[in-house]
Design an enzyme around this catalytic site. Structure first.
Site, short mmCIF file in Angstrom:
data_model
loop_
_atom_site.label_atom_id
_atom_site.label_comp_id
_atom_site.label_asym_id
_atom_site.label_seq_id
_atom_site.Cartn_x
_atom_site.Cartn_y
_atom_site.Cartn_z
N ASP A 282 -2.82 1.22 7.06
CA ASP A 282 -1.84 0.92 5.79
C ASP A 282 -1.35 -0.34 5.63
OD1 ASP A 282 -1.41 4.02 4.96
OD2 ASP A 282 -0.92 3.77 7.14
N ASP B 274 1.00 -1.22 0.03
CA ASP B 274 0.02 -0.13 -0.06
C ASP B 274 0.86 1.21 -0.20
OD1 ASP B 274 -2.18 1.57 0.15
OD2 ASP B 274 -2.10 1.80 2.29
N GLU C 101 -0.87 -1.24 -4.90
CA GLU C 101 -2.31 -0.57 -5.06
C GLU C 101 -2.05 0.68 -6.44
OE1 GLU C 101 -4.07 3.00 -2.95
OE2 GLU C 101 -4.91 1.33 -1.81
#
EC number: 3.1.21.10
Length: 176
Positions: free
Chosen positions: A141, A7, A68
Site C-alpha cells: 500500500d 492508496d 486512487e
C-alpha cells in the site's frame, strides 16, 4: 511539484510524498501507512484515517493530493471501504484548498511500469528504481501511494495542456 499519493483502504491507507517534475529525477519525501483496527467501529476508523491524512498534510504541505480512483470489484464491501477512505482523503485536501487528482489503478501501473496490467511486485520494483531507494517500500500500500504520486507528476503537464486546449476551444465556440 510536491504530491501526496493516497492508496485508500480502511485497514491500511498507504500515503507517500514525492517531489519533482516530469523529465527529472524524483525524490521521495516520505512514505507510510495509516492503519486502523479491523474490529473498530466504522466511524472511528474513518476518524483515524482523517487524523492520519491531516498529519501528513501538516508535515509535508503537498501542492496536490493524488488518490486512487475507486473501481468496481466483485467484493462490494471492499469497494465500499475503499470509497469511504478515498472520500476522507479528498475531504481533507478540499478543506485546505489543495487540488485532488484521481487516477485509476491501470493508469498508475501504466505510468510507472509501462503496462496497465503490472502486478504489485512490478509496481514496487519500479517505484524503488525510480526513486532510487535501497528496497521496495512495505507494505505494498505504501509503494502504491508513491506510485500514485509519481503518476500524477508525470501525467499532470499533459493533462493541464489538454484542459487548456478544451477550455480554449469551448471559449472560441461561445464567441462565434
Amino acid at each position: 511539484m510536491r504530491v501526496l499519493g493516497v492508496d485508500p483502504g480502511l485497514t491500511r491507507c498507504g500515503v507517500g510524498v514525492v517531489e519533482g517534475v516530469a523529465g527529472r529525477p524524483l525524490t521521495m519525501i516520505g512514505v507510510g501507512v495509516v492503519r486502523t483496527p479491523a474490529d473498530a467501529e466504522l466511524g472511528h476508523r474513518l476518524v483515524a484515517i482523517e487524523q492520519g491524512i491531516e498529519e501528513w498534510l501538516d508535515a509535508h504541505r503537498p501542492e496536490v493530493v493524488a488518490v486512487e480512483r475507486v473501481f468496481s470489484q466483485h467484493n462490494v464491501s471492499t469497494v465500499m471501504g475503499t470509497a469511504q477512505a478515498s472520500a476522507v482523503a479528498m475531504l481533507c485536501a478540499a478543506r485546505r484548498g489543495i487540488p485532488v487528482a484521481l487516477h485509476t489503478p491501470s493508469e498508475v501501473k501504466a505510468a510507472v511500469t509501462g503496462t496497465g496490467r503490472a502486478d504489485k511486485a512490478q509496481v514496487g520494483a519500479m517505484v524503488t528504481r525510480l526513486l532510487r531507494l535501497a528496497e521496495p517500500p512495505r507494505p505494498a500500500d505504501a509503494a502504491d501511494a508513491l506510485a500514485l504520486a509519481i503518476c500524477h507528476i508525470w501525467r499532470a503537464p499533459a493533462q493541464n495542456r489538454l484542459q487548456q486546449a478544451v477550455a480554449l476551444h469551448a471559449s472560441k465556440g461561445r464567441t462565434r
